[in-house]
Every structure is written in C-alpha cells, then in structure tokens.
Design a protein around this motif. Structure first.
Motif, PDB file in Angstrom:
ATOM      1  N   SER A 131       0.769  -1.244   0.008  1.00 14.67           N
ATOM      2  CA  SER A 131      -0.045   0.047  -0.003  1.00 14.67           C
ATOM      3  C   SER A 131       0.916   1.397  -0.033  1.00 14.67           C
ATOM      4  N   ASP A 154      -8.072  -4.290  -1.162  1.00 10.28           N
ATOM      5  CA  ASP A 154      -7.942  -4.935   0.175  1.00 10.28           C
ATOM      6  C   ASP A 154      -9.141  -4.484   0.942  1.00 10.28           C
ATOM      7  N   SER A 158      -6.642   0.339   3.554  1.00 10.78           N
ATOM      8  CA  SER A 158      -5.674   0.992   4.017  1.00 10.78           C
ATOM      9  C   SER A 158      -5.500   2.156   2.999  1.00 10.78           C
ATOM     10  N   ASP A 247      -3.840  -2.012  -5.678  1.00  7.46           N
ATOM     11  CA  ASP A 247      -3.316  -2.449  -4.415  1.00  7.46           C
ATOM     12  C   ASP A 247      -3.896  -3.900  -4.110  1.00  7.46           C
TER      13      ASP A 247
HETATM   14 MG   LIG Z   1      -1.682  -3.027   2.149  1.00  6.87          MG
END
Ligand SMILES: [Mg+2]
Ligand SMILES: Nc1ncnc2c1ncn2[C@@H]1O[C@H](COP(=O)(O)OP(=O)(O)OP(=O)(O)O)[C@@H](O)[C@H]1O
Length: 394
Positions: A131, A154, A158, A247
């Motif tokens: 990330s 994800d 994040s 990501d």
């Molecule tokens: Mg991450």
C-alpha cells in the motif's frame, strides 16, 4: 472520553462485536480531532522550486512565463514567494503543453493507441509495503500530469483511508465490490471518485469487498468468470486514465488473482529479510499455479513488466544488503534498480495517512526528507520509464 465498561466475555460473538463498537467509537473520536474542523484531507501547496522540478524547467523559466502572462500567477504569493496548488500546477502543464514543440513534454498522457497501464502490486506477505508503494507511485504520477486511478483490492481499505476516505467510519458509498459483484453490478464510473489529490481517482474499498472471495468460491458464471470481473470493470472507465494501480490484499485469493488477470504489469514488493524472501518464493509458486489455472480457463495473461521492488531497504544493514545482492544475482534486471529506502520520514508520513509528497520539507529533518523523497522519486522514475517503453516512446 468513551465510557469504559466491562466487556461481555461470555459469548465470543458478542465480545467481538463489543470490541469492534468500542474501537469504532474511539477511531471516530480520534479522527474527528485529527482532522478538525471539517474532517477532510487537503493537499498542501508546492513551492516554486518544487514546481520547477516537477515541470522539468528552471525557476527562471517559470518567472519568465509568469511575467509574460502566459501562465497565470498562483493565487497564493506570500512575501514574494509563490505557492502553487496541485491544480495550478496541472493548469500550468496544460498551458505550456499547448505551446511546446515536443508533444507530451508537459502533459505526458497517453494517446488512444497507447494502451492503458494497469500495474498491480502484489505479495501475500503482510507489510511488504504494497500500500505504501502504491500511494507513493500514485502521487508521483499524478503530480507529473498523468491521470491515475488507484483500485483498493484490500477489504481492510488502507489505501482508501490514505486517499482521505475513512472506511472505518463515515464511508458507506459504492466500492469496487459494487462494480465486480455477481448480482446486479453497477457501472465502474459510478464507483470511481476523484480524491482531494488532483489527478488521482480511487475505486475505494471497505469490508464488504471480502464478499467477493466468498461469492467467487460458490459462483459459476461461465460468461463472466471471476477473473474477468476487474478487467471488465476497468474497461468501463479506461478512457479517463493513463495508469491504474491495483493494491492487493495480503493473500492470494480471488481478488488478487482477478487483479492479475487485469494487469498489464506486475510489481512484487519485497522486504529483504530471509523470511520475506522465502515467503515470496511460496507466493510466486502459488501465483504461477493459479495463473496456469485461469489461463486454461481462457484468461490471456501477458505482462510487459514483471519486477521485484526492494522495499524498506536499509543500506547499512549487512544481512539485508546480502539478500538484496543475492536477489539481483539470481534475477538481474527483474529486480528494479531503484529501491524504496526504509525511512522514518515514510513511516511518520504514513502514520498521518500521507505520502512523502504531502509532507512539507521544512517540517522534517531535511536530510531525512531528501533521502526518502529521493528514493521514492527514483522508484517512480523507473516505473515511468517502463511505462514510456510500453508505449513505445523510448
Ligand atoms: Mg496494504
Ligand atoms: N520505506 C518505508 N520506510 C519505513 N516504513 C515503511 C516503508 N514502507 C512501508 N513502511 C511501513 O511498513 C508498514 C507496512 O506497510 P504497508 O501497509 O505499505 O504494507 P502492505 O504490504 O500494504 O501491508 P498489508 O499486507 O497489511 O496490506 C506501514 O506501517 C508503513 O508505514
């Protein structure tokens, strides 16, 4: 303060719910005070030397185009010093591009015959800096005039929170899940939203995205199998972007694999420790097996670039340097030359949900800041050269 009452420890389900409620209340309080008064993230302004560097011109050139009136002065001039918003930098790019003899010098966006770049950062090793690398690349490219979309794959979100959206609290809008779900998916254009960072948009995530893992396991939709769903969603917004960064979650599930089927290039971030190297070997073994399975099912995988990125690099740590040399000896230029240095400037910035590009240089020890930013710039620059290569520009 939040009242601290005893937790119900009788039933695990109640206990977990109570812990979650208490944590959420605390986060809400903390975030409210951290982002007061209006809870929104804003991007700082950029100094004249920073802008000259970003545009690849001299300070003298900038003063000249302002004096001539070609490029409007920024709104914010304090004690004779110019402070530019990121939007003002993008506007300057547009203006300078129009009178530039070299096409793409100031606005490097792709032409219709140059294909959309989809770069996935993946590794199932948690904390390998996926990330952090994603947000730094995103900011690097947005500041240089590319149209960037980040897709948060994800469910922990994040990246979403680094983009100024707090999946823990107020955010209940559409997420990437809504564009890739099996039941009545929405158009990707409805999911993608602009961020406070000019040039950067996001397809956000929150916990609901984990449903995709469960649904994909039970769903058999031969027309639109799981591995086509991210690619199809991206195709709906393709024209608006030059670069998409995916990501990935720290697991090799359906989301990561569907990302792999949408990607045009892969980066495997890797921290140079023995544990991380062996876990990455396992990851790639599994990834290879899954790639084979989806290829057999009709996916066509083709990567322009498939690279390792050494992250949290510590030049003074002998064992980690040995591992880095070992990786380079084994894989030569499959390991990117630039590395992301381990730096308190990066960890301090990410604590505040910022990239190094959002931090003001004078607010940190200069040498620490310069080292960290120099390293992130080098990583961005190397990816930029690979992208230019994919577009046949160099
Ligand atoms: Mg991450
Ligand atoms: N170059 C760096 N220097 C110092 N700290 C770093 C650096 N890169 C990442 N970190 C720190 O390492 C931690 C993990 O990074 P990050 O969240 O990017 O990893 P990740 O691979 O996305 O993790 P996950 O698998 O949980 O998604 C973060 O706390 C971050 O601040």
């Amino acid at each position: 303060m939040i009242p601290v009452t005893p937790l119900d420890t009788e039933r695990p389900s109640t206990l977990a719910t109570e812990i979650s409620e208490r944590l959420n209340a605390a986060i809400r309080e903390h975030l409210l005070s951290a982002f007061a008064p209006d809870n929104t993230k804003r991007l700082r302004s950029f100094s004249a030397p920073e802008v000259a560097e970003l545009l690849g011109v001299s300070g003298q050139f900038m003063r000249k185009v302002h004096a001539e009136g070609t490029v409007p002065e920024p709104q914010d001039i304090r004690s004779g010093r110019r402070h530019y918003t990121a939007q003002e930098i993008l506007n300057a790019r547009e203006i300078l591009e129009r009178s530039s003899r070299t096409k793409g010098r100031y606005v490097p966006q792709r032409s219709p015959d140059e294909k959309l770049q989809v770069w996935q950062l993946m590794n199932f090793k948690g904390g390998s800096s996926k990330s952090t690398s994603t947000i730094h690349l995103a900011h690097y490219f947005a500041l240089r005039g590319y149209r960037v979309l980040v897709v948060d794959l994800d469910p922990q979100g994040s990246l979403t929170s680094m983009c100024g959206i707090s999946p823990e609290i107020e955010f209940d809008g559409l997420t990437i899940y809504d564009a890739i779900r099996y039941d009545d998916p929405v158009d990707m254009a409805e999911v993608v939203r602009e961020t406070y960072f000019p040039g950067l948009s996001i397809a956000p995530s929150r916990l609901i995205l984990s449903e995709f893992e469960t649904e994909s396991a039970v769903h058999s939709n031969p027309d639109q199998p799981f591995f086509t769903r991210i690619r199809n969603a991206l195709a709906q917004v393709e024209e608006d972007f030059d670069l998409v960064l995916l990501d990935s979650p720290p697991q090799l599930g359906f989301l990561t694999i569907a990302g792999m089927a949408a990607a045009s290039s892969l980066i495997v971030p890797l921290t140079p420790s023995m544990l991380d190297v062996s876990s990455t070997a396992q990851f790639l073994e599994l990834a290879g097996a899954y790639m084979g399975v989806i290829e057999d099912a009709g996916a066509s995988l083709q990567y322009d670039h498939f690279k390792f990125l050494i992250t949290r690099d510590e030049p003074t740590d002998v064992p980690s340097q040995q591992l880095t040399s070992f990786m380079r000896a084994l894989f030569q230029d499959r390991v990117m030359s630039a590395t992301a240095l381990k730096s308190t400037a990066i960890s301090d910035a990410t604590m505040l949900k910022q990239s190094i590009y959002e931090v003001v240089r004078s607010e940190m020890t200069r040498a620490t800041y310069d080292r960290a930013k120099g390293s992130m710039d080098a990583v961005g620059n190397e990816v930029e050269r690979m992208i230019q290569q994919s577009w046949g520009r160099s």
